[in-house]
Motif scaffolding. Structure first.
Motif, PDB file in Angstrom:
ATOM      1  N   ASN A   9     -49.780  23.656 -31.976  1.00  0.00           N
ATOM      2  CA  ASN A   9     -49.639  22.291 -31.465  1.00  0.00           C
ATOM      3  C   ASN A   9     -48.965  22.229 -30.101  1.00  0.00           C
ATOM      4  O   ASN A   9     -48.891  21.164 -29.495  1.00  0.00           O
ATOM      5  CB  ASN A   9     -48.834  21.461 -32.475  1.00  0.00           C
ATOM      6  CG  ASN A   9     -49.384  21.589 -33.879  1.00  0.00           C
ATOM      7  OD1 ASN A   9     -50.482  21.131 -34.165  1.00  0.00           O
ATOM      8  ND2 ASN A   9     -48.636  22.242 -34.764  1.00  0.00           N
ATOM      9  N   ILE A  10     -48.452  23.372 -29.629  1.00  0.00           N
ATOM     10  CA  ILE A  10     -47.774  23.420 -28.337  1.00  0.00           C
ATOM     11  C   ILE A  10     -48.397  24.542 -27.515  1.00  0.00           C
ATOM     12  O   ILE A  10     -48.362  25.707 -27.922  1.00  0.00           O
ATOM     13  CB  ILE A  10     -46.259  23.640 -28.497  1.00  0.00           C
ATOM     14  CG1 ILE A  10     -45.651  22.523 -29.356  1.00  0.00           C
ATOM     15  CG2 ILE A  10     -45.576  23.705 -27.140  1.00  0.00           C
ATOM     16  CD1 ILE A  10     -44.182  22.711 -29.648  1.00  0.00           C
ATOM     17  N   VAL A  11     -48.961  24.197 -26.368  1.00  0.00           N
ATOM     18  CA  VAL A  11     -49.674  25.160 -25.534  1.00  0.00           C
ATOM     19  C   VAL A  11     -48.878  25.401 -24.255  1.00  0.00           C
ATOM     20  O   VAL A  11     -48.373  24.460 -23.624  1.00  0.00           O
ATOM     21  CB  VAL A  11     -51.093  24.651 -25.198  1.00  0.00           C
ATOM     22  CG1 VAL A  11     -51.804  25.602 -24.244  1.00  0.00           C
ATOM     23  CG2 VAL A  11     -51.903  24.483 -26.483  1.00  0.00           C
ATOM     24  N   SER A  12     -48.748  26.674 -23.886  1.00  0.00           N
ATOM     25  CA  SER A  12     -48.066  27.033 -22.652  1.00  0.00           C
ATOM     26  C   SER A  12     -48.795  26.433 -21.459  1.00  0.00           C
ATOM     27  O   SER A  12     -50.017  26.583 -21.323  1.00  0.00           O
ATOM     28  CB  SER A  12     -48.004  28.555 -22.502  1.00  0.00           C
ATOM     29  OG  SER A  12     -47.645  28.926 -21.196  1.00  0.00           O
ATOM     30  N   ALA A  13     -48.038  25.781 -20.581  1.00  0.00           N
ATOM     31  CA  ALA A  13     -48.640  25.173 -19.396  1.00  0.00           C
ATOM     32  C   ALA A  13     -49.176  26.231 -18.445  1.00  0.00           C
ATOM     33  O   ALA A  13     -50.074  25.956 -17.633  1.00  0.00           O
ATOM     34  CB  ALA A  13     -47.610  24.304 -18.688  1.00  0.00           C
ATOM     35  N   VAL A  14     -48.648  27.454 -18.538  1.00  0.00           N
ATOM     36  CA  VAL A  14     -49.059  28.518 -17.626  1.00  0.00           C
ATOM     37  C   VAL A  14     -50.241  29.304 -18.188  1.00  0.00           C
ATOM     38  O   VAL A  14     -51.291  29.414 -17.566  1.00  0.00           O
ATOM     39  CB  VAL A  14     -47.878  29.461 -17.330  1.00  0.00           C
ATOM     40  CG1 VAL A  14     -48.321  30.610 -16.426  1.00  0.00           C
ATOM     41  CG2 VAL A  14     -46.731  28.692 -16.691  1.00  0.00           C
ATOM     42  N   SER A  15     -50.088  29.879 -19.392  1.00  0.00           N
ATOM     43  CA  SER A  15     -51.129  30.756 -19.942  1.00  0.00           C
ATOM     44  C   SER A  15     -52.261  29.998 -20.621  1.00  0.00           C
ATOM     45  O   SER A  15     -53.322  30.570 -20.883  1.00  0.00           O
ATOM     46  CB  SER A  15     -50.507  31.715 -20.953  1.00  0.00           C
ATOM     47  OG  SER A  15     -50.081  31.006 -22.112  1.00  0.00           O
ATOM     48  N   LYS A  16     -52.027  28.727 -20.930  1.00  0.00           N
ATOM     49  CA  LYS A  16     -52.989  27.895 -21.666  1.00  0.00           C
ATOM     50  C   LYS A  16     -53.213  28.428 -23.083  1.00  0.00           C
ATOM     51  O   LYS A  16     -54.239  28.189 -23.702  1.00  0.00           O
ATOM     52  CB  LYS A  16     -54.340  27.804 -20.936  1.00  0.00           C
ATOM     53  CG  LYS A  16     -54.232  27.429 -19.456  1.00  0.00           C
ATOM     54  CD  LYS A  16     -53.554  26.105 -19.238  1.00  0.00           C
ATOM     55  CE  LYS A  16     -53.635  25.650 -17.788  1.00  0.00           C
ATOM     56  NZ  LYS A  16     -52.840  26.510 -16.884  1.00  0.00           N
ATOM     57  N   LYS A  17     -52.219  29.171 -23.581  1.00  0.00           N
ATOM     58  CA  LYS A  17     -52.269  29.714 -24.932  1.00  0.00           C
ATOM     59  C   LYS A  17     -51.124  29.121 -25.742  1.00  0.00           C
ATOM     60  O   LYS A  17     -50.100  28.718 -25.180  1.00  0.00           O
ATOM     61  CB  LYS A  17     -52.152  31.241 -24.908  1.00  0.00           C
ATOM     62  CG  LYS A  17     -53.307  31.941 -24.207  1.00  0.00           C
ATOM     63  CD  LYS A  17     -53.109  33.447 -24.202  1.00  0.00           C
ATOM     64  CE  LYS A  17     -54.271  34.158 -23.509  1.00  0.00           C
ATOM     65  NZ  LYS A  17     -54.103  35.628 -23.496  1.00  0.00           N
ATOM     66  N   PRO A  18     -51.272  29.067 -27.067  1.00  0.00           N
ATOM     67  CA  PRO A  18     -50.179  28.509 -27.874  1.00  0.00           C
ATOM     68  C   PRO A  18     -48.926  29.368 -27.769  1.00  0.00           C
ATOM     69  O   PRO A  18     -49.007  30.605 -27.672  1.00  0.00           O
ATOM     70  CB  PRO A  18     -50.752  28.501 -29.299  1.00  0.00           C
ATOM     71  CG  PRO A  18     -51.872  29.488 -29.281  1.00  0.00           C
ATOM     72  CD  PRO A  18     -52.431  29.456 -27.902  1.00  0.00           C
ATOM     73  N   VAL A  19     -47.770  28.706 -27.788  1.00  0.00           N
ATOM     74  CA  VAL A  19     -46.509  29.441 -27.731  1.00  0.00           C
ATOM     75  C   VAL A  19     -46.360  30.268 -29.002  1.00  0.00           C
ATOM     76  O   VAL A  19     -46.785  29.851 -30.088  1.00  0.00           O
ATOM     77  CB  VAL A  19     -45.316  28.486 -27.559  1.00  0.00           C
ATOM     78  CG1 VAL A  19     -45.414  27.728 -26.250  1.00  0.00           C
ATOM     79  CG2 VAL A  19     -45.198  27.510 -28.734  1.00  0.00           C
ATOM     80  N   GLY A  20     -45.759  31.444 -28.867  1.00  0.00           N
ATOM     81  CA  GLY A  20     -45.660  32.276 -30.051  1.00  0.00           C
ATOM     82  C   GLY A  20     -44.733  33.461 -29.907  1.00  0.00           C
ATOM     83  O   GLY A  20     -44.121  33.705 -28.865  1.00  0.00           O
ATOM     84  N   TYR A  21     -44.650  34.206 -31.003  1.00  0.00           N
ATOM     85  CA  TYR A  21     -43.953  35.487 -31.075  1.00  0.00           C
ATOM     86  C   TYR A  21     -44.906  36.504 -31.678  1.00  0.00           C
ATOM     87  O   TYR A  21     -45.612  36.216 -32.659  1.00  0.00           O
ATOM     88  CB  TYR A  21     -42.677  35.383 -31.913  1.00  0.00           C
ATOM     89  CG  TYR A  21     -41.425  35.296 -31.072  1.00  0.00           C
ATOM     90  CD1 TYR A  21     -40.548  36.367 -30.983  1.00  0.00           C
ATOM     91  CD2 TYR A  21     -41.141  34.148 -30.343  1.00  0.00           C
ATOM     92  CE1 TYR A  21     -39.407  36.293 -30.203  1.00  0.00           C
ATOM     93  CE2 TYR A  21     -40.000  34.065 -29.552  1.00  0.00           C
ATOM     94  CZ  TYR A  21     -39.138  35.144 -29.487  1.00  0.00           C
ATOM     95  OH  TYR A  21     -38.019  35.075 -28.705  1.00  0.00           O
ATOM     96  N   LYS A  22     -44.940  37.693 -31.092  1.00  0.00           N
ATOM     97  CA  LYS A  22     -45.886  38.734 -31.493  1.00  0.00           C
ATOM     98  C   LYS A  22     -45.209  39.746 -32.401  1.00  0.00           C
ATOM     99  O   LYS A  22     -44.111  40.243 -32.105  1.00  0.00           O
ATOM    100  CB  LYS A  22     -46.424  39.439 -30.245  1.00  0.00           C
ATOM    101  CG  LYS A  22     -47.341  40.619 -30.514  1.00  0.00           C
ATOM    102  CD  LYS A  22     -47.828  41.256 -29.230  1.00  0.00           C
ATOM    103  CE  LYS A  22     -48.725  40.287 -28.481  1.00  0.00           C
ATOM    104  NZ  LYS A  22     -49.372  40.924 -27.317  1.00  0.00           N
ATOM    105  N   ILE A  23     -45.865  40.065 -33.520  1.00  0.00           N
ATOM    106  CA  ILE A  23     -45.402  41.123 -34.413  1.00  0.00           C
ATOM    107  C   ILE A  23     -45.982  42.442 -33.924  1.00  0.00           C
ATOM    108  O   ILE A  23     -47.200  42.624 -33.893  1.00  0.00           O
ATOM    109  CB  ILE A  23     -45.847  40.870 -35.869  1.00  0.00           C
ATOM    110  CG1 ILE A  23     -45.307  39.540 -36.386  1.00  0.00           C
ATOM    111  CG2 ILE A  23     -45.394  42.018 -36.767  1.00  0.00           C
ATOM    112  CD1 ILE A  23     -45.892  39.131 -37.737  1.00  0.00           C
ATOM    113  N   VAL A  24     -45.102  43.356 -33.519  1.00  0.00           N
ATOM    114  CA  VAL A  24     -45.519  44.686 -33.070  1.00  0.00           C
ATOM    115  C   VAL A  24     -45.060  45.676 -34.138  1.00  0.00           C
ATOM    116  O   VAL A  24     -43.867  45.913 -34.310  1.00  0.00           O
ATOM    117  CB  VAL A  24     -44.908  45.036 -31.707  1.00  0.00           C
ATOM    118  CG1 VAL A  24     -45.396  46.404 -31.236  1.00  0.00           C
ATOM    119  CG2 VAL A  24     -45.254  43.966 -30.673  1.00  0.00           C
TER     120      VAL A  24
END
Length: 669
Positions: free
Chosen positions: A506-521
């Protein structure tokens, strides 16, 4: 944050007093812990100023002389029992007091004494018994609260017992304090003699160890101006990060309300990242089919409790630097409070480079040092030590690192046997069996709000027409959004460098145009090697996948069940496991979810692991992914501007001079 704080000593005593007054018989207290408030109730209080959650305790008690398990909820405000619930065909955690029972009764049991005498052992004070939960034993059901014990010998009080394993195991009834069986393993009809060769490591055996005191120079870690974090009760503030530090008998360390302030956000608000983080299970299945090893598959958190096994940490040994300690308060079987001093260690460490760049045109170098906040605990599970380090770095990364050390579990080898292929002969006639260590990190995400999704990301060659990829070099991230719980049962794929993004759609980064998130590595996630239809795989079904994504439900915490001891892995309506949760196949997209992340190692023992094992690290990481608009650590001053970043050149023959931001080699080179 009082509503998330662990129970105090007074609250534990208060709980046990109320329960004893309400019980018709004498009870044994297996555990007394905080019953955290339902999430919706807690969030309403935290975010909207709703009513303060009522403080409650949850106790597991056993009426003396029975195998009955009772869950008791006590309202600590009204000081009344709110719920008294009997649960059938389950067994609770084996506490350290429970595990002491088997050694006490084994030393005086005629069957055990006879088994030792046949090996030439007559002094029972030199025989020691490591209590374990029982993995598989069809001879008894839930009419007995069982444990098994592995037997060892010590030639002297400080001798390493794991150099002298005995060829039998003991099965005991914990509550009746009765030896049920002495299981002797014979090879070709013969007993296996005790190896009397010593393999010691303690400083009392300095001549054997050949310590070298003149090789390593001391390293001092100092923070002249003190630490950079502040404690407000159980809440810690560090850099732009805040969180609550909890502790309980089963999970040990619990981190809650983890949030970070974006230094470039003009609103200056804390952004939510994770609601709750904890290690909820640790599975150690052994890989030898030979008796008694098929019964060795420990669930160290579900069967013993990470909190109950916590060490009292020592300054300068377990933690080095400027340290903040937190104590833990648990309970004894009588319901009295039990203090573990310094159960939690909090400190900062240098973490190498945060960023660096050298402009090759003018030689200008810019670099900054990273730092990490480390919140740790160490536990002893019989022979093994596990050190858990929850670390946070300045770019918003969370990493859980576990260091495995301590002692290998050993068994005696008959002269006609070989360790291979199921183990390694790590010393003369000592067998250390293949085994796995699989940890389950429970992540309750709250990425800018409670409605989150998980997207699987696979690196794949570009599947596009040749004219759009004429040189064939194109590749891309294939994104797959998990829709239901069965979708969210995922394995790691090395070929595609698989990762998973926890996002707020529901929240998209204004820069990347991708949803904000955290990545599991998570690339350190071995597959469970027990056959899928085995009782081991059924009991530890959570270990069959690298990731599970499920809808959040209050009090669904433990993937191997609330009651792991003597479990079978079969469906139990009052002891649900992750298999039961996944079978509901509920929606997990854009909703309140929880993730179970499995990681660990497969351990083929080495001679270098004996007599004491060098620490072996494994880890999993969650990194910001389009969560911030740019590197959130750019507020950290470059090293050349940092007054505390001075270092000393160890080699006096090499000089380095700064000339207008350049670093030039001295003429002696």
């Amino acid at each position: 944050m009082l509503h998330l704080d662990p129970l105090s000593a007074a609250e534990i005593s208060q709980t046990s007093t109320i329960i004893r007054a309400s019980s018709k018989s004498e009870v044994k207290f297996n555990s007394i812990t905080l019953l955290e408030p339902p999430k919706a109730e807690y969030v309403a209080f935290r975010d909207a100023g709703g009513p303060r959650p009522t403080r409650r305790s949850l106790s597991i008690v056993i009426p003396r002389g029975t195998q009955q398990v009772v869950e008791v909820t006590v309202n600590l405000v009204s000081q009344k029992v709110e719920s008294w619930r009997e649960i059938k065909d389950v067994m609770p955690i084996l506490t350290l007091e429970d595990l002491d029972v088997v050694e006490k009764i084994s030393r005086v049991d005629p069957q055990v004494i006879k088994a030792c005498n046949e090996l030439g052992i007559t002094d029972m004070s030199k025989v020691f018994f490591d209590g374990w939960a029982i993995g598989v034993d069809e001879r008894w059901g839930f009419e007995r609260r069982l444990q098994q014990a592995l037997a060892y010998y010590r030639t002297s009080p400080l001798d390493n017992q794991y150099a002298h394993p005995l060829d039998f195991t003991v099965i005991a009834d914990t509550e009746r304090e009765e030896i049920l069986s002495v299981d002797i393993r014979t090879v070709n009809g013969e007993r296996t003699p005790v190896s009397m060769k010593e393999h010691n490591y303690l400083p009392e055996f300095a001549e054997t160890n050949q310590y070298k005191f003149d090789v390593l120079k001391p390293i001092s870690i100092t923070q002249p101006q003190g630490v950079s974090f502040k404690m407000s009760g159980r809440e810690i503030h560090w850099a732009n990060l805040k969180m609550h530090i909890g502790f309980n008998y089963r999970e040990g360390l619990v981190l809650s309300d983890i949030r970070m302030r974006d230094p470039y956000d003009s609103s200056n608000k804390d952004r939510k990242i994770f609601n709750r983080l904890s290690v909820v299970e640790m599975f150690v299945p052994y890989g030898s089919p030979k008796s008694p090893h098929h019964k060795k598959h420990a669930f160290d958190i579900g069967e013993y409790g990470s909190g109950f096994m916590a060490n009292s940490l020592k300054l300068g040994c377990d933690c080095k630097g400027v340290i903040q300690y937190l104590d833990a308060v648990l309970n004894t079987s009588t319901g009295a409070p039990l203090l573990i001093e310094n159960a939690i260690c909090i400190h900062e460490e240098d973490n190498g480079l945060l960023y660096k760049h050298t402009d090759f045109r003018d030689g200008r170098v810019i670099s900054a040092r990273d730092r990490k906040l480390v919140i740790s605990q160490i536990l002893t599970a019989a022979n093994y030590e596990y050190a858990f380090y929850h670390t946070f770095t300045l770019d918003g990364t969370y990493k859980l690192e576990v260091k495995l050390t301590g002692m290998l579990n050993t068994y005696c080898l008959h002269e006609s046997e070989e360790s291979a292929p199921f183990g390694t002969e790590i010393a003369d006639r000592l067998d250390a069996q293949n085994h796995q260590h699989i940890f389950s990190l429970r992540v309750d995400p709250e990425i800018d709000g409670s409605n989150n999704s998980v997207i699987q990301s696979d690196a794949v060659p570009a599947d596009i027409p040749a004219e759009q990829n004429p040189y064939g070099n194109g590749f891309m991230a294939k994104k797959t959004t998990f829709k239901t719980a069965k979708d969210g049962a995922a394995s790691y794929c090395h070929e595609t460098s698989r990762t998973w993004d926890i996002v707020n759609p529901n929240i998209v980064s204004a820069v990347s145009k991708k949803p904000v998130g955290y990545k599991i590595v998570n690339s350190q996630c071995p597959a469970l090697l027990a056959k899928p239809d085995s009782v081991i795989a059924k009991r530890g079904s959570f270990a069959q996948k690298s990731l599970w994504v499920l809808p959040y439900r209050d009090y669904e915490l433990f993937p191997a069940g609330d009651y792991v001891c003597q479990s079978t892995g079969d469906h139990h309506p009052e002891n649900l496991t992750i298999s039961d949760w996944v079978a509901r196949d509920e929606p997990i997209e854009n909703t309140d979810i929880v993730c179970y992340v499995q990681f660990g190692l497969t351990h083929f023992p080495r001679t270098e692991d004996f007599p004491i094992m060098p620490a072996e690290p494994v880890s999993v990481m969650l990194r910001a992914s389009n969560f911030f608009e740019k590197n959130p650590a750019l507020w950290v001053p470059p090293s050349e501007l940092d007054e505390d970043s001075s270092s000393t050149n160890a080699n006096s023959g090499i000089g380095r001079d700064r000339v207008q931001g350049k670093s030039t080699l001295g003429s002696k080179l």
